[in-house]
Design a protein around this motif. Sequence first.
Motif, PDB file in Angstrom:
ATOM      1  N   ALA A  29       0.598  -0.907   0.018  1.00 42.84           N
ATOM      2  CA  ALA A  29       0.387   0.181   0.022  1.00 42.84           C
ATOM      3  C   ALA A  29       0.830   1.457   0.449  1.00 42.84           C
ATOM      4  O   ALA A  29       0.906   2.265  -0.266  1.00 42.84           O
ATOM      5  CB  ALA A  29      -0.838   0.227   0.821  1.00 42.84           C
ATOM      6  N   ASP A  30       1.746   1.612   0.339  1.00 39.83           N
ATOM      7  CA  ASP A  30       2.877   2.122   0.696  1.00 39.83           C
ATOM      8  C   ASP A  30       3.752   2.187  -0.068  1.00 39.83           C
ATOM      9  O   ASP A  30       5.313   1.846   1.129  1.00 39.83           O
ATOM     10  CB  ASP A  30       2.824   2.990   2.610  1.00 39.83           C
ATOM     11  N   ARG A  31       4.026   2.911  -0.914  1.00 39.73           N
ATOM     12  CA  ARG A  31       5.473   2.630  -1.689  1.00 39.73           C
ATOM     13  C   ARG A  31       6.059   3.831  -2.702  1.00 39.73           C
ATOM     14  O   ARG A  31       6.171   3.693  -3.440  1.00 39.73           O
ATOM     15  CB  ARG A  31       5.118   1.159  -2.948  1.00 39.73           C
ATOM     16  N   SER A  32       4.968   5.199  -2.243  1.00 40.16           N
ATOM     17  CA  SER A  32       5.359   6.257  -2.978  1.00 40.16           C
ATOM     18  C   SER A  32       6.890   6.124  -2.529  1.00 40.16           C
ATOM     19  O   SER A  32       7.781   7.814  -3.013  1.00 40.16           O
ATOM     20  CB  SER A  32       4.225   7.310  -2.226  1.00 40.16           C
ATOM     21  N   TRP A  33       7.809   5.775  -1.735  1.00 41.79           N
ATOM     22  CA  TRP A  33       9.113   6.326  -1.745  1.00 41.79           C
ATOM     23  C   TRP A  33      10.473   5.383  -2.793  1.00 41.79           C
ATOM     24  O   TRP A  33      11.139   5.190  -2.708  1.00 41.79           O
ATOM     25  CB  TRP A  33       9.894   5.823  -0.294  1.00 41.79           C
TER      26      TRP A  33
END
Length: 782
Positions: A142-146
């Motif tokens: 879900a959290d892969r904006s990096w």
Amino acid sequence: MRGLLAIKNNSMFVKLLLSMTAIALITVVLISSVTYMISADNSVRNSIGYNESVLTQQQELIQKELTTIRNAANSLLMAQSYLYQTIGGKLSVSSLIDLSTLVEEQKKLSPYIDSIYLYYAPLELVLTSRPEIKTSPILSFADRSWLDTLNQDSGSRTVWLTGRPNGFSPDHPATSLLQKMPLIGHVEGAIVINLNLNRLFADYLSHYKSKKGTIMVIGPQGELLYSDAPDGETLLQQMDTEQVTTDSGYYIGDSDQIVTYTTSNMTGWRFVDITERSVLLQGMNRIKIIVWTVAILYITAAVAISYYVSRRLYRPLQSVISYIVNSEESERRDKSGAPSSTDEAGFIRHSFEQMTRNRDILMKEKRKVDELLTGNRTAIKEKYLNDLIQGNGREEPASGPDHAAELLGLKLDFSRFAILTLELEEHDPKKGSEDIFHSHLLQYGLMEELGEDIDGEIFVKDSRHTVILLSLHPDADDTFPIEQARSLKLYFLSRYGISVTIAVSRVHSGEPSVRAAYNETQEALNMKIYIGKGEILPFSILDEWKSEEGSYYYPYELEMKLQQSLLQTDKEECTAVIRAITREVLEQRLGRANIHQLYVQLSGELVKTLVQTGGEVTVVFGESSSYTDALARAETVQDMEECVLTMCSTIIDYHREKRSKMTDVTLQLATEYMDDHFNKNISVDSVAEHVKRSTSYLGRIFKESKGMTVNDYLIQLRIKRAIELLKQTDTSVEEICREIGYANVSYFNKIFKARTGLTPGQFRQQQAAEQRLAQGKGPKTS
């Protein structure tokens, strides 16, 4: 006529009175105005200074916590390289468990870590410390904006991300530390540490609020990270970013807002304090009333004093004018009330007495200055000479007289000179302030002892370095400074038993060359890493030890030999390989950075070998990284070599002790298993499988310990049990054979006869005969 004359004379007095009153009035008004302006300006400057100190302290405290988090990322980066193992292109179960545990433990290192992601690009897999999800493919994470930042080519492998979209909480942007891999190893990926900014800022910024200002933290892209006021976004938009051009400072905006700021060099975050100028000046109204009240009192007193002073000044002036015009008119004025000659004499006497008192005060102050100069001559001398070697000399031309040197009594001759820098090798910073105090006592004692014998000046630079500015006679050879250095070295060894490294500059001339000569000694001291401690290091040694800083060398073949020797627990071979590495380092003239990196990498490979062989770093080296601290403190190649040798010796001793304990446990388990299960159909292979060791290894250590093979021990147990059954029961041989674990009776008969010389049947018959014989003898003896 008499009245007109009195008015004429009085007009001068009135003019003098009015003039002095006007001067006093203007002076008091100006002083009052300036006092108020200075008070207001001081209030603003004090506020700016207070805000700057608070912001700097806040920024340093927060940066300390962020440094801890960055160190945790580096520690995780190194540890995961040792735990990472794949099977068939996938992460092994043991590695998955170890890495997950490692991520959880690293998260606990700081209360300001919200979560940690460990991403392996070849596996497209993310390991997290979140309780709701431990592992996930990167495509469904879900959290892969990096990922965009990871794929960008940046100059640093450590990146601080602020305001990035948070996949798990879209309403709250995330702030993260991104550490790219690999640093050690070859697996591409990243470590992402998400920060709990709310808790971090609440713990540190809420305790240092200024009384009247607003504190904000702004990200590198201008985003608001924190504000202790609800209108933080509005204040951020009102800021004039064009005036924020330095790392720290302040400016006063058009709306009379005092903006103080400082910037973190590590993260780029800007800590800002905004204070309204009008708020600061609200407390000045009381000061304004006090200033004007005092001014009115001063004016009243000034008018009275002006009247009195005017009359006192007017009388001598009147006497002088009367004396100049004619003596008769002077006599008439004396009769009309003019001052007598005694008044002028009194005035002169009073002035003379005042001058005498002032002279006594000046002489007293002069004696105080002389005493201060005499008592602190050593400290002033050190300050002067330190400024001289740093290039901060006197401002007047060097050709002119140096009054400061003459006043301090310095023996300086810049026609021909050299600089010697002495570095004490016995000083150990770990001993604390007491050892530093003793070191300073030694250095100042040397100044007293050597000061008279050296043609020049000697002074203390810092706790380890003493500098000698050596003057050379015009006929002295250029090698004289080196000879002087040898004498000093022998003096230290013979008198104090202290090893000292001495750097010697070339011969120079002229005061402007002092700084260059001192810099030469610093460059020569840098060669200590190759030469070793306690040596003479002339500046010419730089030509012999030139290194190629651009090239990089690492002894991969020797590293493999060292690892093999370590696995074989061969101390002699380890020592030989490490010595060979040191010879390569010195022969190839490697740069300082290359040398340090080489030994650090070598120590890392030793630790990696220890971990791969099942060793625990904390058990071998303790909780603190003592070997890394020793390498960091090492100043020479020989020191670094000794650190690596100590590491090898420690690891080998650990492995030897571990193997000894492992052998004792294995033998105990094997013996107990055979004692309990010899009557079953077990073999050497089944015993080896039970103790989780190879058959050959078990046979070797069993033979060395018991003096027999495993099979012999099994046969011994079975024959012993068979004898007991043959003696005590009437059980048939076939049943006894099965009871002790043999399936073949003929084989049992063969083994029994080989051990006892009789078959089982013969043995039973012999025992029965001996028993009957014993029973037959019983009655006879009684």
